[in-house]
Scaffold this motif. Sequence first.
Motif, PDB file in Angstrom:
ATOM      1  N   VAL A 182       0.844  -1.231   0.129  1.00 35.29           N
ATOM      2  CA  VAL A 182      -0.032   0.008  -0.097  1.00 35.29           C
ATOM      3  C   VAL A 182       0.999   1.379   0.080  1.00 35.29           C
ATOM      4  CG1 VAL A 182      -1.868   1.139   1.033  1.00 35.29           C
ATOM      5  CG2 VAL A 182      -1.581  -1.146   1.438  1.00 35.29           C
ATOM      6  N   GLN A 183       1.060   2.024  -1.005  1.00 31.93           N
ATOM      7  CA  GLN A 183       1.640   3.176  -1.299  1.00 31.93           C
ATOM      8  C   GLN A 183       0.785   4.606  -1.485  1.00 31.93           C
ATOM      9  OE1 GLN A 183       5.521   3.574  -1.133  1.00 31.93           O
ATOM     10  NE2 GLN A 183       4.962   1.806   0.284  1.00 31.93           N
ATOM     11  N   PRO A 184       1.440   5.722  -1.048  1.00 29.08           N
ATOM     12  CA  PRO A 184       0.531   6.901  -1.112  1.00 29.08           C
ATOM     13  C   PRO A 184       1.303   7.720  -2.161  1.00 29.08           C
ATOM     14  CG  PRO A 184       2.253   7.293   0.592  1.00 29.08           C
ATOM     15  CD  PRO A 184       2.567   5.718   0.098  1.00 29.08           C
ATOM     16  N   VAL A 185       0.423   8.619  -2.801  1.00 31.21           N
ATOM     17  CA  VAL A 185       0.853   9.873  -3.565  1.00 31.21           C
ATOM     18  C   VAL A 185       0.098  11.017  -2.934  1.00 31.21           C
ATOM     19  CG1 VAL A 185       0.912  10.968  -5.880  1.00 31.21           C
ATOM     20  CG2 VAL A 185       1.317   8.431  -5.712  1.00 31.21           C
ATOM     21  N   PHE A 186       0.763  12.062  -2.466  1.00 27.46           N
ATOM     22  CA  PHE A 186       0.175  13.082  -1.836  1.00 27.46           C
ATOM     23  C   PHE A 186      -0.315  14.329  -2.700  1.00 27.46           C
ATOM     24  CE2 PHE A 186       2.163  11.099   1.723  1.00 27.46           C
ATOM     25  CZ  PHE A 186       1.027  10.442   2.336  1.00 27.46           C
ATOM     26  N   GLN A 187      -1.084  15.236  -2.245  1.00 22.67           N
ATOM     27  CA  GLN A 187      -1.467  16.271  -3.059  1.00 22.67           C
ATOM     28  C   GLN A 187      -0.378  17.148  -3.651  1.00 22.67           C
ATOM     29  OE1 GLN A 187      -4.139  19.035  -0.805  1.00 22.67           O
ATOM     30  NE2 GLN A 187      -4.275  20.379  -2.389  1.00 22.67           N
ATOM     31  N   ASN A 188       0.764  17.569  -2.637  1.00 20.90           N
ATOM     32  CA  ASN A 188       1.531  18.773  -3.018  1.00 20.90           C
ATOM     33  C   ASN A 188       2.893  18.243  -3.734  1.00 20.90           C
ATOM     34  OD1 ASN A 188       3.261  21.101  -3.454  1.00 20.90           O
ATOM     35  ND2 ASN A 188       2.575  21.949  -1.205  1.00 20.90           N
ATOM     36  N   PRO A 189       2.953  18.157  -4.886  1.00 28.93           N
ATOM     37  CA  PRO A 189       4.147  17.509  -5.482  1.00 28.93           C
ATOM     38  C   PRO A 189       5.451  18.679  -4.957  1.00 28.93           C
ATOM     39  CG  PRO A 189       3.012  19.194  -7.198  1.00 28.93           C
ATOM     40  CD  PRO A 189       2.195  18.923  -5.914  1.00 28.93           C
ATOM     41  N   TYR A 190       5.307  19.622  -4.577  1.00 31.00           N
ATOM     42  CA  TYR A 190       6.465  20.671  -4.089  1.00 31.00           C
ATOM     43  C   TYR A 190       6.769  20.125  -2.507  1.00 31.00           C
ATOM     44  CZ  TYR A 190       5.282  23.402  -8.132  1.00 31.00           C
ATOM     45  OH  TYR A 190       5.043  23.666  -9.555  1.00 31.00           O
ATOM     46  N   ALA A 191       6.073  19.601  -1.979  1.00 26.83           N
ATOM     47  CA  ALA A 191       6.085  19.266  -0.566  1.00 26.83           C
ATOM     48  C   ALA A 191       6.528  17.995  -0.255  1.00 26.83           C
ATOM     49  CB  ALA A 191       5.181  19.756   0.424  1.00 26.83           C
ATOM     50  N   VAL A 206      -2.853   1.950  -4.287  1.00 25.62           N
ATOM     51  CA  VAL A 206      -2.103   3.139  -4.248  1.00 25.62           C
ATOM     52  C   VAL A 206      -3.325   4.169  -3.679  1.00 25.62           C
ATOM     53  CG1 VAL A 206      -0.997   5.100  -5.459  1.00 25.62           C
ATOM     54  CG2 VAL A 206      -0.519   2.855  -6.141  1.00 25.62           C
ATOM     55  N   VAL A 207      -2.763   4.946  -2.794  1.00 24.89           N
ATOM     56  CA  VAL A 207      -3.809   5.963  -2.240  1.00 24.89           C
ATOM     57  C   VAL A 207      -3.574   7.272  -2.729  1.00 24.89           C
ATOM     58  CG1 VAL A 207      -4.728   6.949  -0.102  1.00 24.89           C
ATOM     59  CG2 VAL A 207      -4.140   4.277  -0.220  1.00 24.89           C
ATOM     60  N   LEU A 208      -4.423   7.965  -3.474  1.00 28.22           N
ATOM     61  CA  LEU A 208      -4.030   8.813  -4.281  1.00 28.22           C
ATOM     62  C   LEU A 208      -4.866  10.126  -3.513  1.00 28.22           C
ATOM     63  CD1 LEU A 208      -4.653   7.146  -7.128  1.00 28.22           C
ATOM     64  CD2 LEU A 208      -2.611   8.620  -7.216  1.00 28.22           C
ATOM     65  N   ASP A 209      -4.131  11.031  -2.530  1.00 29.97           N
ATOM     66  CA  ASP A 209      -4.933  12.050  -1.644  1.00 29.97           C
ATOM     67  C   ASP A 209      -4.623  13.544  -2.395  1.00 29.97           C
ATOM     68  OD1 ASP A 209      -6.195  13.531   0.077  1.00 29.97           O
ATOM     69  OD2 ASP A 209      -4.857  12.861   1.825  1.00 29.97           O
ATOM     70  N   GLU A 210      -5.909  13.902  -3.115  1.00 30.40           N
ATOM     71  CA  GLU A 210      -5.739  15.185  -3.999  1.00 30.40           C
ATOM     72  C   GLU A 210      -4.716  15.259  -4.861  1.00 30.40           C
ATOM     73  OE1 GLU A 210      -8.304  16.987  -4.119  1.00 30.40           O
ATOM     74  OE2 GLU A 210      -9.344  16.981  -1.963  1.00 30.40           O
ATOM     75  N   ALA A 211      -4.350  13.927  -5.419  1.00 29.31           N
ATOM     76  CA  ALA A 211      -2.798  14.052  -6.241  1.00 29.31           C
ATOM     77  C   ALA A 211      -2.845  14.738  -7.584  1.00 29.31           C
ATOM     78  CB  ALA A 211      -2.646  12.623  -6.554  1.00 29.31           C
ATOM     79  N   VAL A 212      -4.097  15.420  -8.067  1.00 32.76           N
ATOM     80  CA  VAL A 212      -3.897  16.017  -9.097  1.00 32.76           C
ATOM     81  C   VAL A 212      -4.546  17.602  -9.015  1.00 32.76           C
ATOM     82  CG1 VAL A 212      -3.951  14.175 -10.853  1.00 32.76           C
ATOM     83  CG2 VAL A 212      -6.049  15.095 -10.177  1.00 32.76           C
ATOM     84  N   SER A 213      -5.032  17.950  -7.929  1.00 31.56           N
ATOM     85  CA  SER A 213      -5.658  19.224  -7.463  1.00 31.56           C
ATOM     86  C   SER A 213      -4.767  20.491  -7.542  1.00 31.56           C
ATOM     87  CB  SER A 213      -6.313  19.091  -6.195  1.00 31.56           C
ATOM     88  OG  SER A 213      -5.553  19.126  -5.200  1.00 31.56           O
ATOM     89  N   ALA A 214      -3.447  19.909  -7.379  1.00 32.95           N
ATOM     90  CA  ALA A 214      -2.644  21.372  -7.624  1.00 32.95           C
ATOM     91  C   ALA A 214      -2.128  21.665  -8.638  1.00 32.95           C
ATOM     92  CB  ALA A 214      -1.356  20.902  -6.590  1.00 32.95           C
ATOM     93  N   LEU A 215      -2.423  20.749  -9.927  1.00 33.80           N
ATOM     94  CA  LEU A 215      -2.038  20.836 -10.977  1.00 33.80           C
ATOM     95  C   LEU A 215      -2.851  21.763 -12.163  1.00 33.80           C
ATOM     96  CD1 LEU A 215      -0.921  17.099 -11.292  1.00 33.80           C
ATOM     97  CD2 LEU A 215       0.585  19.096 -10.769  1.00 33.80           C
TER      98      LEU A 215
END
Length: 542
Positions: free
Chosen positions: A371-380, A453-462
């Motif tokens: 189980v792996q994550p991808v978080f919201q902010n690609p900068y942080a 894969v847990v995608l937490d707002e993974a595209v909202s900052a794009l």
Amino acid sequence: MSTTEPVLSISGLAVAFRTGSELVTAISDVNIDIAAGETVAIVGESGSGKSTTAAAVNRLLPENGVITAGSIRFDGRELTDLPENAMISLRGAGIGLVPQDPMSNLNPLMRVGEQIGEALEVHGHTHGDATKARVVELLEMVGIADAAQRAHQYPHEFSGGMRQRVLIAMGLACKPRLLIADEPTSALDVTVQRRILDQLDTLTDELGTAVFLITHDLALAAERADRIVVMFRGRVVEEGTSAQVLGAPQHEYTKQLLAAAPSLASRRDALPQRESATGTPFVEIRDLRKEFALRAPKAGEPQTFTAVDGVSFEIRRGTTVSIVGESGSGKSTTANMVLGLEDATSGSILFDGLDLTTLRRKELFALRRRVQPVFQNPYASLDPRYTVEQSIAEPLRVHRIGTTASRHARVLELLEQVALPAAMAERLPHELSGGQRQRVAIARALALEPELVVLDEAVSALDVLVQAQILDLLADLQKRLGLSYLFISHDLAVVRMISDEVHVMQRGVVVESGTPERIFDAPQHPYTRELLAAIPGASLAS
């Protein structure tokens, strides 16, 4: 609209950045006027120059940034050569700012109420008890419940969307003449977004505040802006009313932006067919509950806040299950419990029959490979000191998988999977665009060959063009690797496009569940109907 001198007048503006001995032009010949009571939106992909333009107005360019030509006049005053102490007086009072990233723009060591109060008192608007009362009023205005109590909490005790609301409260605190709003609602659900934007409309109507809105959300720009300015590669390529720019776009780039914008008319064509949704679930969430201790303003009985209250759902292999809801609804807390980043107060999370809530640390560590994550902010989410290769290889090192040579080979394979060139491996995060960083984050999540894969707002900052690319990538990876996704989002158009099943959360409870077609075409719960009614830019749906 006023016929007098514009509140903001940008003329022939050019900005460059020093890189070594060279000056690299970022924007050139930008001309924008904003009248009192007018909202002007700048749209464009990341790197188009829209945020650089806004930063130049506030004289908050990075250290290596320099205005090389042009004029910026605010209420008749030239800002390009204004002394810094005069600019400090203007910032916050005359020119308000709502920055994009709530994590890096709030002081983690100060209570939320103190930070808003500081903005009021520094500019002499209120003092003492009047400041405290105004802070509560501002927090309530941006939709934060229990505002008096919440004012005593720290930023880490707020969700990402709630932190963004705090920044908006700070930007509006002094009732500025000009408000620069840089992606002010990208982290917010549509109901709170509507409330915030309605408040901005009230300011423009009652106070004559001019709003300079930077956004990649074309639907939002269409609904809220009087005029839209389209930027591409540092230049303004199109300008006009919302109806002109979005109804009859002239420039090829504007047409591309419109074509890439997801709408509620989107269907899940790209992802695997829903026949894959049959079969035994391999993830089962049962009556999940999470309570947090609240920091009380005074000594007394300890208080708790129930973030997740009896949530149950299942995930089948090869499918995408989405959770939608407003900020603070409990969707990210649910995701964090599935990831093992938060301990459940009660309930169970069964992964192939194993209950995550009862596992010992060593067992949980082993399970995290799956189980792996991808978080919201690609900068942080990437360590600024790590190269791309080091970031992607980190999970392999942590789990002691392979040799240095085999890990290098795996990194190159992963870069190819996410459509990045091998040469990217040696770069640092600051040398990448937002979309490239998010691809690196996805590659890192895939390093251990997870099943979920847990995608937490993974595209909202794009921006919409990069967002479309990432969604296509996720669809392709799901087809090729058989991945399952738990997708956390407040963007209902994206959710409709990618989901097999949707769960709507409100105040910690799942209030409605079903296929995207049923949820979006025939919503049963009043809150779901409220979410759908609040979506901006319905005219863009096709």
